[in-house]
Design a protein around this motif. Structure first.
Motif, short mmCIF file in Angstrom:
data_model
loop_
_atom_site.label_atom_id
_atom_site.label_comp_id
_atom_site.label_asym_id
_atom_site.label_seq_id
_atom_site.Cartn_x
_atom_site.Cartn_y
_atom_site.Cartn_z
N LEU A 346 39.46 28.20 44.18
CA LEU A 346 40.25 29.40 44.22
C LEU A 346 41.44 28.86 43.37
O LEU A 346 42.07 30.13 42.66
CB LEU A 346 40.94 29.36 45.69
CG LEU A 346 40.18 30.09 46.80
CD1 LEU A 346 40.65 29.87 48.19
CD2 LEU A 346 40.12 31.68 46.41
N LYS A 349 39.72 29.70 39.70
CA LYS A 349 39.16 31.09 39.08
C LYS A 349 40.14 32.46 39.88
O LYS A 349 40.07 33.51 39.20
CB LYS A 349 37.84 31.39 39.88
CG LYS A 349 36.74 30.41 39.53
CD LYS A 349 35.48 30.82 39.98
CE LYS A 349 34.17 29.88 39.49
NZ LYS A 349 32.99 30.22 39.99
N ALA A 350 40.99 31.71 40.69
CA ALA A 350 41.93 33.29 41.31
C ALA A 350 43.48 32.60 41.27
O ALA A 350 44.22 33.75 41.86
CB ALA A 350 41.50 33.30 42.79
N ARG A 394 43.02 39.26 44.88
CA ARG A 394 42.60 38.23 44.31
C ARG A 394 41.39 37.43 45.15
O ARG A 394 40.37 37.13 44.77
CB ARG A 394 43.47 37.11 43.83
CG ARG A 394 44.49 37.28 42.92
CD ARG A 394 45.23 35.91 42.32
NE ARG A 394 46.45 36.55 41.75
CZ ARG A 394 47.35 35.73 41.03
NH1 ARG A 394 47.04 34.47 41.28
NH2 ARG A 394 48.04 36.14 40.43
N PHE A 398 37.36 37.36 44.42
CA PHE A 398 36.79 35.93 44.33
C PHE A 398 35.40 35.64 44.59
O PHE A 398 34.94 36.15 45.65
CB PHE A 398 37.74 35.03 45.02
CG PHE A 398 37.31 33.61 45.07
CD1 PHE A 398 37.43 32.69 43.84
CD2 PHE A 398 36.93 33.08 46.16
CE1 PHE A 398 37.13 31.40 44.07
CE2 PHE A 398 36.12 31.92 46.20
CZ PHE A 398 36.50 30.84 45.17
#
Length: 400
Positions: A346, A349-350, A394, A398
Motif C-alpha cells: 500500500l 503502490k498507493a 486509492r 489498489f
C-alpha cells in the motif's frame, strides 16, 4: 585476542516487539512520493494540530508568570486538576469520585503501566481482548505478565462468558478499551456491566481505558459502573487529555481507582517521572474549565469523519468494515497475502500508510486464528472528508 564484552539485555525486553508506530515510520522514511499522489498517513491515532490558541496562551502565561510550572510538583498531580476530574466525573458518571481516587499520569500509557504494576507480578496473567492496543500487549510482555488473549467475534465485541472460562488464580485483571483502539467499536453499557460483574464476582480488577471517551457517538455517560457504591473494589478507569485538547506532546493522562490502590500507584509514578508535566497539567485544567464548547465541535468533526468512512466503504469491492468509531475504522481486505505484506505494498503502490492487523492480534504462527492477517486499522481522525474520498479512490484502485 580478548573477546568483546557485551552487557546483558533483559530477555523480556528483547522479546517484546518493536513499537508498530516506530516500525511503520521506517517504511516511509526514505520513500519518495509523487507530487500528484502524496502520502495519506492513516497509521497513528494522535492529533497533528496544536492545541487551540486560548489554551496555548494560558500555557504561555504559565511559563512566564508561574514559578511552580517549572518545578517538581506532587507525584499524583496538581490538586486543582485532580479536584476538577473528580467533580466532572462524578457529575457525568453519577458516582462518588473524590480527589483521593484521581491520579494524574504522564500520558494514558503510563496510567496503564501503573495500574498493571499495582495488580500483577511476573508470572501472573491479564486477560486482553484481541485486537488489542499494542502498547498494552508490549507492557505485559516487558513485565513478564502472561497475556491471555480473548479473541473478539466478528462484531469486534469480547465475550464475557468466554472470559469467565479463562480466569484462574493467576489472572489479576481484565482490560477493556472503549471506544476501542483499534476497532473503533463502542462497547454497549450492558457489555461493560457484564464484564464488571464478572470481575467483581471473581475478585479481580476491571481496567477500562476510555482514552477516546470524548468522541463517543452517544451523549451522556458511556457506562454506569461508577454508580455502584462499591466500584472502588473492582474498577480502574484510564483517561487521556491528549486527544481531547491536543496535548499529545505534553503527556497528561489520568487514572481513577480506590484511594488505597492510589497509594501504591504513587510509588510507581515517583520512580518514573516524579511528577506529571506541569505545563501539560495546566493546559488540561484550562481545557476542562473553559473549552467545553470547543471540544463539542471537535467531537462533531470526528463523528462526521466516521460517517464519511461508513458512507464511502461500500464502493470498495471485497473489503469489509468491521468497526468504525472515535478515531478508527477496522477493516478486512480481500487479498490472499497477509496484511503485513499488503501494508508495505500500500505504501509503495498507493501511497497509503495503514497498520496491519498483525500489529493488533496474534498471527497464525503465534497461535492466532488468522484474524491478524486479514485486517487493517485505518486511523481517520486526521483526514478530512476530501482526504477520505481520496483514500477510498486509492484503495479501490489498489492491487498488490
Amino acid at each position: 585476542m580478548t573477546a568483546a564484552y557485551s552487557s546483558p539485555i533483559n530477555p523480556l525486553l528483547a522479546a517484546t516487539i518493536t513499537s508498530p508506530i516506530v516500525e511503520s515510520r521506517r517504511w516511509v522514511e526514505n520513500a519518495v512520493f509523487r507530487d500528484d499522489m502524496p502520502l495519506i498517513n492513516v497509521s497513528q491515532a494522535a492529533p497533528v494540530d496544536p492545541p487551540p490558541a486560548p489554551l496555548r496562551q494560558a500555557m504561555a502565561e504559565a511559563v512566564l508568570n508561574e514559578v511552580d510550572s517549572h518545578l517538581y510538583g506532587p507525584v499524583l498531580g496538581m490538586p486543582a486538576l485532580r479536584d476538577e476530574v473528580a467533580h466532572q466525573w462524578s457529575a457525568v458518571y453519577g458516582g462518588a469520585i473524590k480527589r483521593d481516587n484521581v491520579g494524574i499520569t504522564s500520558g494514558c500509557n503510563q496510567a496503564f503501566c501503573a495500574a498493571i504494576s499495582s495488580l500483577a507480578a511476573p508470572g501472573d496473567a491479564v486477560i486482553l481482548p484481541a485486537p488489542w492496543y499494542f502498547n498494552h500487549k508490549m507492557w505485559l510482555d516487558m513485565a513478564g505478565i502472561e497475556c491471555r488473549v480473548l479473541t473478539c467475534g466478528d462484531d469486534m465485541l469480547p465475550d464475557p462468558e468466554q472470559a469467565a472460562g479463562m480466569i484462574d488464580d493467576r489472572v489479576k485483571a481484565i482490560v477493556l478499551v472503549t471506544p476501542n483502539n483499534p476497532s473503533g467499536v463502542e462497547y454497549p453499557p450492558a457489555l461493560t456491566s457484564a464484564f464488571y460483574k464478572l470481575a467483581q464476582k471473581r475478585g479481580i480488577a476491571l481496567i477500562v481505558d476510555e482514552t477516546y471517551r470524548d468522541f463517543h457517538s452517544q451523549t451522556g455517560a458511556p457506562h454506569g459502573l461508577f454508580a455502584d457504591p462499591d466500584w472502588q473494589d473492582t474498577l480502574i478507569q484510564l483517561y487521556s487529555f491528549s486527544k481531547a485538547y491536543r496535548l499529545t506532546g505534553h503527556r497528561v493522562g489520568a487514572m481513577i481507582c480506590s484511594a488505597s490502590r492510589m497509594l501504591q500507584i504513587e510509588k510507581f509514578l515517583d520512580t518514573q517521572t516524579i511528577c506529571p508535566n506541569q505545563l501539560g497539567q495546566r493546559g488540561a485544567l484550562f481545557g476542562m474549565r473553559t473549552l467545553g464548547s470547543w471540544l463539542a465541535r471537535e467531537r462533531q468533526e470526528i463523528l462526521d469523519r466516521a460517517a464519511a468512512m461508513r458512507a464511502g466503504f461500500p464502493q470498495l469491492d471485497g473489503w469489509q468494515l468491521k468497526g468504525c468509531g472515535a478515531y478508527f475504522a477496522y477493516v478486512s481486505h480481500p487479498f490472499d497475502a497477509p496484511s503485513n505484506v499488503i501494508a508495505k505494498a500500500l505504501v509503495d503502490k498507493a501511497a497509503v500508510l495503514a497498520l496491519p492487523g498483525t500489529m493488533f492480534s496474534p498471527t497464525v504462527a503465534e497461535g492466532g486464528t488468522g484474524h491478524a492477517e486479514r485486517h487493517f486499522r485505518i486511523a481517520f481522525a486526521n483526514v478530512d472528508r476530501t482526504g477520505i474520498a481520496t483514500l477510498f479512490d486509492r484503495l479501490a484502485a489498489f492491487s498488490p
